[in-house]
Motif scaffolding. Structure first.
Motif, PDB file in Angstrom:
ATOM      1  N   LEU A  11     -30.596  -7.105 -17.168  1.00 53.48           N
ATOM      2  CA  LEU A  11     -29.676  -8.077 -16.584  1.00 53.48           C
ATOM      3  C   LEU A  11     -28.666  -7.403 -15.654  1.00 53.48           C
ATOM      4  CD1 LEU A  11     -29.105 -10.384 -19.664  1.00 53.48           C
ATOM      5  CD2 LEU A  11     -30.285 -10.979 -17.545  1.00 53.48           C
ATOM      6  N   LEU A  12     -28.185  -6.230 -16.034  1.00 53.56           N
ATOM      7  CA  LEU A  12     -27.266  -5.500 -15.157  1.00 53.56           C
ATOM      8  C   LEU A  12     -27.946  -5.090 -13.855  1.00 53.56           C
ATOM      9  CD1 LEU A  12     -25.222  -3.195 -17.547  1.00 53.56           C
ATOM     10  CD2 LEU A  12     -24.375  -5.062 -16.128  1.00 53.56           C
ATOM     11  N   VAL A  13     -29.173  -4.606 -13.942  1.00 56.04           N
ATOM     12  CA  VAL A  13     -29.906  -4.199 -12.739  1.00 56.04           C
ATOM     13  C   VAL A  13     -30.159  -5.402 -11.841  1.00 56.04           C
ATOM     14  CG1 VAL A  13     -32.136  -3.324 -11.917  1.00 56.04           C
ATOM     15  CG2 VAL A  13     -30.935  -2.155 -13.776  1.00 56.04           C
ATOM     16  N   LEU A  14     -30.566  -6.527 -12.423  1.00 57.81           N
ATOM     17  CA  LEU A  14     -30.797  -7.730 -11.617  1.00 57.81           C
ATOM     18  C   LEU A  14     -29.514  -8.189 -10.927  1.00 57.81           C
ATOM     19  CD1 LEU A  14     -33.192  -9.828 -13.873  1.00 57.81           C
ATOM     20  CD2 LEU A  14     -33.729  -8.696 -11.722  1.00 57.81           C
ATOM     21  N   GLY A  15     -28.405  -8.178 -11.651  1.00 55.76           N
ATOM     22  CA  GLY A  15     -27.128  -8.553 -11.051  1.00 55.76           C
ATOM     23  C   GLY A  15     -26.743  -7.631  -9.913  1.00 55.76           C
ATOM     24  N   ALA A  16     -26.948  -6.329 -10.112  1.00 56.52           N
ATOM     25  CA  ALA A  16     -26.635  -5.358  -9.059  1.00 56.52           C
ATOM     26  C   ALA A  16     -27.527  -5.563  -7.835  1.00 56.52           C
ATOM     27  CB  ALA A  16     -26.776  -3.941  -9.597  1.00 56.52           C
TER      28      ALA A  16
END
Length: 137
Positions: A11-16
């Motif tokens: 989720l963090l990678v997708l948000g970034a």
């Protein structure tokens, strides 16, 4: 370790990626908040099933079997708030005995959250019901 933090990391990678590819910072913050909710960090420290059972036998606290990334576990944890400390938590992905205990009461499935209260197992109980039981002592 990757299995426990994988969904939060994804989720963090997708948000970034959304932010870097022209999206607003709002998307990154929304994904970061969602990652925090599904991460193991919001849950009380997990014990092994054997340790939780031993402690529960002496102090009478409930045992909550859970796993990271489970939306029903997140809902339960959010509803319990500070009362979550009144239960012993067992991460079934870290403890094979805990997973076996859940399968024994859930028809062979690893259905979580599973709560053992006063020796009686409850598979995916209503969070408000459990909250009232934990507050009652």
């Amino acid at each position: 370790m990757l299995r426990r933090w994988g969904l939060a990391g994804l989720l963090l990678v997708l948000g970034a990626l959304l932010w870097v590819t022209g999206g607003s910072v709002f998307f990154f913050l929304a994904f970061a908040l969602l990652a925090a909710f599904v991460s193991p960090a919001l849950f009380p420290r997990s014990l092994t099933a054997a340790e939780a059972q031993r402690r529960s036998a002496t102090d009478g606290r409930a045992i909550v079997y859970w796993r990271p990334g489970c939306p029903f576990c997140v809902r339960l944890r959010a509803t319990l708030g500070g009362a979550a400390r009144r239960a012993h938590w067992v991460d079934i992905w870290r403890d094979p005995e805990g997973a076996a205990a859940v399968r024994a009461v859930a028809d062979g499935n690893e259905t979580v959250p599973t709560v053992v209260l006063a020796g009686t197992p409850y598979v995916n109980p209503d969070p408000r019901w459990l909250l009232s039981r934990l507050r009652a002592g």
